[in-house]
Write a protein that holds these residues in place. Structure first.
Motif, short mmCIF file in Angstrom:
data_model
loop_
_atom_site.label_atom_id
_atom_site.label_comp_id
_atom_site.label_asym_id
_atom_site.label_seq_id
_atom_site.Cartn_x
_atom_site.Cartn_y
_atom_site.Cartn_z
N ALA A 112 -7.79 -5.88 4.32
CA ALA A 112 -8.49 -6.91 5.09
C ALA A 112 -9.72 -7.40 4.34
O ALA A 112 -9.98 -8.61 4.27
CB ALA A 112 -8.88 -6.37 6.47
N GLU A 113 -10.48 -6.48 3.76
CA GLU A 113 -11.64 -6.86 2.98
C GLU A 113 -11.24 -7.62 1.73
O GLU A 113 -11.90 -8.59 1.33
CB GLU A 113 -12.46 -5.62 2.61
CG GLU A 113 -13.65 -5.89 1.69
CD GLU A 113 -14.62 -6.90 2.28
OE1 GLU A 113 -15.25 -7.63 1.48
OE2 GLU A 113 -14.76 -6.96 3.52
N ARG B 266 -0.41 4.20 0.17
CA ARG B 266 -1.15 5.15 1.00
C ARG B 266 -1.83 4.38 2.12
O ARG B 266 -2.24 3.22 1.92
CB ARG B 266 -2.23 5.87 0.17
CG ARG B 266 -1.71 6.76 -0.92
CD ARG B 266 -2.83 7.29 -1.78
NE ARG B 266 -3.53 6.23 -2.50
CZ ARG B 266 -4.16 6.40 -3.66
NH1 ARG B 266 -4.18 7.60 -4.23
NH2 ARG B 266 -4.78 5.41 -4.25
N PRO B 267 -2.00 4.99 3.28
CA PRO B 267 -2.74 4.32 4.37
C PRO B 267 -4.14 3.90 3.95
O PRO B 267 -4.64 2.85 4.38
CB PRO B 267 -2.78 5.37 5.48
CG PRO B 267 -1.56 6.22 5.23
CD PRO B 267 -1.42 6.28 3.74
N SER B 268 -4.79 4.68 3.09
CA SER B 268 -6.15 4.34 2.66
C SER B 268 -6.17 3.04 1.86
O SER B 268 -7.15 2.29 1.90
CB SER B 268 -6.75 5.48 1.84
OG SER B 268 -5.96 5.75 0.69
N ASP B 269 -5.11 2.76 1.11
CA ASP B 269 -5.04 1.51 0.37
C ASP B 269 -4.88 0.32 1.32
O ASP B 269 -5.47 -0.74 1.12
CB ASP B 269 -3.88 1.54 -0.63
CG ASP B 269 -4.12 2.54 -1.74
OD1 ASP B 269 -5.25 2.62 -2.25
OD2 ASP B 269 -3.17 3.27 -2.09
N PHE B 270 -4.07 0.52 2.36
CA PHE B 270 -3.90 -0.56 3.35
C PHE B 270 -5.21 -0.87 4.05
O PHE B 270 -5.50 -2.03 4.37
CB PHE B 270 -2.84 -0.17 4.38
CG PHE B 270 -2.67 -1.17 5.48
CD1 PHE B 270 -2.21 -2.45 5.21
CD2 PHE B 270 -3.01 -0.84 6.78
CE1 PHE B 270 -2.07 -3.39 6.23
CE2 PHE B 270 -2.86 -1.77 7.81
CZ PHE B 270 -2.40 -3.04 7.53
N ALA B 271 -6.04 0.14 4.26
CA ALA B 271 -7.31 -0.07 4.96
C ALA B 271 -8.22 -1.04 4.22
O ALA B 271 -9.08 -1.68 4.83
CB ALA B 271 -8.02 1.27 5.16
N GLY B 272 -8.04 -1.17 2.92
CA GLY B 272 -8.88 -2.08 2.15
C GLY B 272 -8.35 -3.50 2.04
O GLY B 272 -9.04 -4.37 1.49
N ALA C 284 0.84 -1.20 0.00
CA ALA C 284 0.00 0.00 0.00
C ALA C 284 0.88 1.25 0.00
O ALA C 284 1.68 1.45 0.91
CB ALA C 284 -0.91 0.00 1.22
N HIS D 44 2.84 1.24 3.48
CA HIS D 44 1.97 1.39 4.64
C HIS D 44 1.25 0.09 4.99
O HIS D 44 0.19 0.11 5.61
CB HIS D 44 0.96 2.51 4.38
CG HIS D 44 1.60 3.83 4.13
ND1 HIS D 44 2.01 4.67 5.15
CD2 HIS D 44 1.94 4.46 2.96
CE1 HIS D 44 2.55 5.76 4.63
NE2 HIS D 44 2.53 5.66 3.31
N SER E 132 1.00 -5.60 8.56
CA SER E 132 1.11 -4.21 9.01
C SER E 132 2.48 -3.67 8.63
O SER E 132 3.39 -4.43 8.26
CB SER E 132 0.93 -4.14 10.51
OG SER E 132 2.06 -4.74 11.17
#
Length: 441
Positions: A147-148, A139-145, A137, A180, A165
């Motif tokens: 898990a899904e 960007r942090p926003s890419d890492f947030a996805g 990732a 990230h 992580s």
């Protein structure tokens, strides 16, 4: 991509060329010849098809504009991985339905396994390494996805992906200031693509396939007896059936059906000198996993078995010397930013090649419309080692009448549509690059 020179070296300056030493030069076609099958392109697709066809007792020749491995099969990053389409898994489900998305995913896995089996059965030593691929990732926003995404892969395809992580990445030797978190998908492996494609060529020659180098197909016309006549600058081949396997290196006028249906875009690669233990430790990268980031204009990279580092980028519009110099300089700037501890490490090799896209962002494997006996497999969208290898075999079975297209995933059975205003493809690619670069920030 211009045709290779008729005289002089065909080297493109890649590390892969140096790694294999001398490359066998096949003869040029002079005069007339006749075969059951003529294949255009001596890369993964064409060689795979040729080997399968000779196994059925057919006589086969391959017409190659350069030499074995001169095109994308000898220039790529060596990722034998999932791919072949620029559609995401969810986009594939929306367009074709879950069952067909699964069929396409299974085809990708079958393709990876096919390459693995060939390396063993053909006794090709291709520097294989890496258990799967990790997506990083940016960007942090890419890492947030992630898990899904991992849940989707498990629920839809039964693939157990790992979410890592930033701390996990550092522990596993995958450190960098722009990473990230990661998603490790345990499917696929890395290899030396030139060693693989040359191994396929050795197998094809041993099976009786005639490979004609420096012999571009400049015309394909129907013959009087229902066969096909393929012209080269200094010869002609008559063949009962034809397989088009040139991909991004195909001539758009051979045959005319190709015109405007493929979109070759550029990808560049640099390779460093071998890194020391101290340099690897300073950067915190010791993993041999294949890796890429989450940018649309992605970067792809991996540590090679001899501890050189390979770093690839998308981008580049023109093949002038000044434009190529800017492209390689931009790639080096990205490398220095992403791996700052290696800012002073020398680049030993830098080269580029073409990736083949279609308007619908999926490959094609099947017959050429309105050209009875002509078949094509093309457009791997930057991930062709596995897909081209299996699709070459499948195309041979189609041409032999052993299978129908209904045995293939629906995603790869529709002939590619023409791009709107194909003469302007370069212009709207430039616009797309600007937009993607803005999105990737």
């Amino acid at each position: 991509m211009p045709l290779p020179p008729d005289t002089g070296s065909l080297n493109v300056g890649s590390f892969w060329e140096e790694s294999v030493g001398s490359i066998q030069e096949d003869p040029k076609l002079f005069g007339e010849a006749a075969f059951d099958f003529a294949i255009v392109g001596a890369g993964f697709t064409g060689l795979s098809a040729a080997i399968a066809l000779t196994g059925a007792g057919a006589s086969v020749c391959i017409l190659e504009a350069g030499r074995v491995g001169w095109g994308a099969s000898g220039r790529n990053g060596g990722f034998c991985c999932l791919g072949g389409s620029k559609l995401s898994d969810r986009q594939m489900v929306r367009r074709y339905g879950l069952d067909q998305a699964r069929a396409y995913f299974d085809y990708q896995c079958e393709a990876i396994e096919a390459v693995s089996n060939r390396l063993e059965s053909y006794q090709i030593e291709a520097d294989r390494h890496s258990h799967g691929e990790i997506y990083l990732a940016h960007r942090p926003s890419d890492f947030a996805g992630f898990a899904e995404e991992a849940r989707f892969l498990d629920d839809s395809y039964g693939i157990k992906a790992r979410v890592l992580s930033p701390g996990d990445l550092r522990t596993e030797g995958i450190a960098g200031p722009e990473f990230h978190g990661g998603l490790h998908v345990p499917v696929g492996f890395a290899l030396n693509p030139m060693k693989y494609v040359q191994g396929l060529a050795r197998k094809a020659r041993a099976r009786g396939v005639r490979i004609y180098a420096r012999s571009p197909a400049t015309g394909i016309e129907p013959a009087l007896d229902g066969a096909w006549s393929l012209k080269t600058p200094e010869g002609t081949v008559r063949a009962g059936k034809v397989i088009l396997a040139g991909n991004a290196y195909a001539r758009e006028d051979t045959p005319a059906w190709l015109k405007g249906r493929l979109f070759p875009v550029m990808s560049s690669i640099l390779v460093t000198r071998p890194l020391t233990d101290a340099e690897l430790s300073d950067q915190g990268w010791t993993s041999d996993l294949m890796a890429s980031d989450t940018r649309t204009l992605l970067h792809y990279f991996r540590l090679l078995p001899d501890r050189r580092f390979l770093f690839g980028t998308r981008g580049g519009l023109f093949e002038t010397q000044s434009s190529l110099s800017r492209m390689h300089a931009a790639a080096r700037d990205d490398f220095d930013r992403m791996f700052p501890a290696w800012r002073g490490v020398e680049t030993s090799h830098a080269w580029y090649g073409h990736v083949c896209l279609t308007r619908d962002l999926v490959p094609y494997v099947g017959p050429v419309p309105r050209m009875d006996g002509v078949f094509a497999a093309m457009a791997w969208h930057g991930s062709g080692i596995a897909m081209a290898s299996l699709s070459g075999e499948k195309l041979a079975e189609l041409a032999l009448g052993r299978i129908g297209q209904d045995s293939l995933p629906q995603a790869i059975t529709a002939p590619p549509r023409k791009f709107p205003l194909p003469a302007l493809r370069g212009a709207y690619l430039q616009g797309a690059y600007w937009w993607y670069a803005l999105q990737d920030r």
